[in-house]
Design an enzyme around this catalytic site. Structure first.
Site, PDB file in Angstrom:
ATOM      1  N   LYS A  13      -5.421 -56.336   5.131  1.00  0.00           N
ATOM      2  CA  LYS A  13      -6.355 -56.944   6.097  1.00  0.00           C
ATOM      3  C   LYS A  13      -7.586 -56.063   6.312  1.00  0.00           C
ATOM      4  O   LYS A  13      -8.707 -56.552   6.328  1.00  0.00           O
ATOM      5  CB  LYS A  13      -5.667 -57.176   7.455  1.00  0.00           C
ATOM      6  CG  LYS A  13      -4.434 -58.057   7.406  1.00  0.00           C
ATOM      7  CD  LYS A  13      -3.872 -58.346   8.782  1.00  0.00           C
ATOM      8  CE  LYS A  13      -3.455 -57.124   9.561  1.00  0.00           C
ATOM      9  NZ  LYS A  13      -2.333 -56.364   8.991  1.00  0.00           N
ATOM     10  N   ARG A  88      -1.339 -60.172  17.867  1.00  0.00           N
ATOM     11  CA  ARG A  88      -0.090 -59.706  17.257  1.00  0.00           C
ATOM     12  C   ARG A  88       1.102 -60.510  17.793  1.00  0.00           C
ATOM     13  O   ARG A  88       2.195 -60.364  17.291  1.00  0.00           O
ATOM     14  CB  ARG A  88       0.176 -58.244  17.597  1.00  0.00           C
ATOM     15  CG  ARG A  88      -0.691 -57.230  16.856  1.00  0.00           C
ATOM     16  CD  ARG A  88      -0.231 -57.009  15.436  1.00  0.00           C
ATOM     17  NE  ARG A  88      -0.011 -55.636  15.038  1.00  0.00           N
ATOM     18  CZ  ARG A  88      -0.939 -54.819  14.572  1.00  0.00           C
ATOM     19  NH1 ARG A  88      -2.181 -55.189  14.466  1.00  0.00           N
ATOM     20  NH2 ARG A  88      -0.618 -53.597  14.185  1.00  0.00           N
ATOM     21  N   ARG A 127      -1.845 -45.004   1.203  1.00  0.00           N
ATOM     22  CA  ARG A 127      -3.120 -45.251   1.907  1.00  0.00           C
ATOM     23  C   ARG A 127      -3.716 -43.966   2.465  1.00  0.00           C
ATOM     24  O   ARG A 127      -3.017 -43.108   2.984  1.00  0.00           O
ATOM     25  CB  ARG A 127      -2.857 -46.221   3.064  1.00  0.00           C
ATOM     26  CG  ARG A 127      -4.068 -46.411   3.973  1.00  0.00           C
ATOM     27  CD  ARG A 127      -3.998 -47.664   4.744  1.00  0.00           C
ATOM     28  NE  ARG A 127      -3.048 -47.611   5.854  1.00  0.00           N
ATOM     29  CZ  ARG A 127      -2.881 -48.619   6.701  1.00  0.00           C
ATOM     30  NH1 ARG A 127      -3.567 -49.728   6.568  1.00  0.00           N
ATOM     31  NH2 ARG A 127      -2.017 -48.521   7.684  1.00  0.00           N
ATOM     32  N   ARG A 160      -2.563 -41.634   7.793  1.00  0.00           N
ATOM     33  CA  ARG A 160      -2.216 -41.981   9.174  1.00  0.00           C
ATOM     34  C   ARG A 160      -0.781 -41.532   9.469  1.00  0.00           C
ATOM     35  O   ARG A 160       0.112 -41.779   8.664  1.00  0.00           O
ATOM     36  CB  ARG A 160      -2.328 -43.499   9.374  1.00  0.00           C
ATOM     37  CG  ARG A 160      -3.732 -43.955   9.687  1.00  0.00           C
ATOM     38  CD  ARG A 160      -3.864 -45.449   9.726  1.00  0.00           C
ATOM     39  NE  ARG A 160      -2.808 -46.157  10.433  1.00  0.00           N
ATOM     40  CZ  ARG A 160      -2.810 -47.468  10.657  1.00  0.00           C
ATOM     41  NH1 ARG A 160      -3.813 -48.199  10.245  1.00  0.00           N
ATOM     42  NH2 ARG A 160      -1.814 -48.049  11.287  1.00  0.00           N
ATOM     43  N   ARG A 171       7.242 -50.897  12.203  1.00  0.00           N
ATOM     44  CA  ARG A 171       6.047 -51.745  12.317  1.00  0.00           C
ATOM     45  C   ARG A 171       6.314 -53.098  11.685  1.00  0.00           C
ATOM     46  O   ARG A 171       5.884 -54.137  12.197  1.00  0.00           O
ATOM     47  CB  ARG A 171       4.839 -51.053  11.660  1.00  0.00           C
ATOM     48  CG  ARG A 171       4.288 -49.938  12.542  1.00  0.00           C
ATOM     49  CD  ARG A 171       3.452 -48.945  11.755  1.00  0.00           C
ATOM     50  NE  ARG A 171       2.229 -49.499  11.228  1.00  0.00           N
ATOM     51  CZ  ARG A 171       1.584 -48.984  10.169  1.00  0.00           C
ATOM     52  NH1 ARG A 171       2.057 -47.927   9.548  1.00  0.00           N
ATOM     53  NH2 ARG A 171       0.475 -49.531   9.758  1.00  0.00           N
TER      54      ARG A 171
HETATM   55  P1  AMP Z   1      -2.957 -51.278  12.762  1.00  0.00           P
HETATM   56  O1  AMP Z   1      -4.071 -50.326  12.487  1.00  0.00           O
HETATM   57  O2  AMP Z   1      -3.407 -52.697  12.920  1.00  0.00           O
HETATM   58  O3  AMP Z   1      -1.816 -51.126  11.777  1.00  0.00           O
HETATM   59  O4  AMP Z   1      -2.358 -50.872  14.183  1.00  0.00           O
HETATM   60  C1  AMP Z   1      -1.804 -49.578  14.413  1.00  0.00           C
HETATM   61  C2  AMP Z   1      -1.051 -49.580  15.729  1.00  0.00           C
HETATM   62  O5  AMP Z   1      -1.944 -49.877  16.811  1.00  0.00           O
HETATM   63  C3  AMP Z   1       0.044 -50.643  15.840  1.00  0.00           C
HETATM   64  O6  AMP Z   1       1.266 -50.223  15.240  1.00  0.00           O
HETATM   65  C4  AMP Z   1       0.154 -50.767  17.363  1.00  0.00           C
HETATM   66  O7  AMP Z   1       0.837 -49.677  17.923  1.00  0.00           O
HETATM   67  C5  AMP Z   1      -1.307 -50.671  17.803  1.00  0.00           C
HETATM   68  N1  AMP Z   1      -1.957 -52.012  17.819  1.00  0.00           N
HETATM   69  C6  AMP Z   1      -2.940 -52.460  17.002  1.00  0.00           C
HETATM   70  N2  AMP Z   1      -3.296 -53.728  17.296  1.00  0.00           N
HETATM   71  C7  AMP Z   1      -2.499 -54.096  18.340  1.00  0.00           C
HETATM   72  C8  AMP Z   1      -2.366 -55.282  19.094  1.00  0.00           C
HETATM   73  N3  AMP Z   1      -3.100 -56.377  18.855  1.00  0.00           N
HETATM   74  N4  AMP Z   1      -1.435 -55.302  20.101  1.00  0.00           N
HETATM   75  C9  AMP Z   1      -0.700 -54.215  20.381  1.00  0.00           C
HETATM   76  N5  AMP Z   1      -0.762 -53.066  19.691  1.00  0.00           N
HETATM   77  C10 AMP Z   1      -1.654 -52.986  18.682  1.00  0.00           C
END
Ligand code: AMP
Length: 218
Positions: A13, A88, A127, A160, A171
């Site tokens: 994404k 989410r 990544r 990360r 996740r």
């Molecule tokens: P991502 O970069 O999208 O993989 O997000 C990394 C982390 O940020 C996730 O595992 C969550 O802990 C938090 N996070 C990101 N987007 C959301 C969301 N829409 N709602 C809640 N937590 C989020």
């Protein structure tokens, strides 16, 4: 054009959001990037979010909804935006609809990135992310021109901390719990388009561009 990108972590994404944002002049709004920025800045929100991010859990809805409303307001009136990593869950999707209603906005497409578990694990473990502009790279699939240096801004690349095997598994679990509800929600709104995210980034990008050209959402 306003887009939502849905799909498991590692489905690509962020990479597609960057390509689409550059190619179509859309504003890229990634809740993960915003939270990591808060964390880096040491804000109260960042400190609170850290405990959830480190475990691969979702940050509480009330916090991310406030953040997203602020960002959508900033993006309003521009060419359009891409929501990456939001919503989410169903509660976030419904709040998003209320925000759109208030500001007289709408979503054109919800793109669901379908990826196999093998692809996800391979992508996440290789990544690397830019510390400055958050651009994504991959050690094998999309290496930077110079080792450990971002092609776009020259920032340093890092892995990360939540891209470790244990947190990746959690996740994915967290993601799968809400995924089908979100897919149903947007399928009913006739906005959903599924793309095979096992293809490489360029091919997925070309499929998306073709879809935007050929099909108009109802
Ligand atoms: P991502 O970069 O999208 O993989 O997000 C990394 C982390 O940020 C996730 O595992 C969550 O802990 C938090 N996070 C990101 N987007 C959301 C969301 N829409 N709602 C809640 N937590 C989020």
């Amino acid at each position: 054009m306003n887009l939502i990108l849905l799909g498991p972590p590692g489905a690509g994404k962020g990479t597609q959001a960057k390509l689409l944002s550059e190619g179509l002049g859309l504003w890229h709004i990634s809740t993960g990037d915003i939270l990591r920025e808060e964390l880096k800045a040491g804000s109260d929100l960042g400190c609170l979010a850290k405990t959830f991010i480190d475990k691969g859990e979702l940050v509480p809805d009330s916090l991310v909804i406030k953040l997203i409303e602020k960002k959508i307001l900033e993006a309003k009136g521009k060419n359009g935006f891409i929501l990456d990593g939001f919503p989410r869950n169903l509660a976030q999707a419904k709040s998003l609809d209320s925000i759109f209603k208030i500001y007289n906005l709408s979503i054109d497409w919800v793109i669901y990135f379908e990826a196999s578990q093998k692809t996800i694990v391979q992508r996440l473990s290789g990544r690397r992310v830019c510390k400055v502009c958050f651009a994504n790279f991959h050690l094998n699939n999309m290496p930077p021109k110079k080792e450990n240096i971002c092609d776009y801004c020259g920032g340093e690349l890092y892995q990360r901390p939540d891209d470790n095997e244990e947190t990746i598994k959690n996740r994915l679990r967290v993601y799968l719990k809400s995924a089908s509800l979100l897919i149903d929600y947007y399928e009913k709104q006739k906005k959903l388009f599924k793309v095979n995210a096992d293809f490489n980034a360029e091919k997925v990008y070309q499929i998306l561009l073709k879809t935007f050209e050929e099909k108009k959402p109802n």
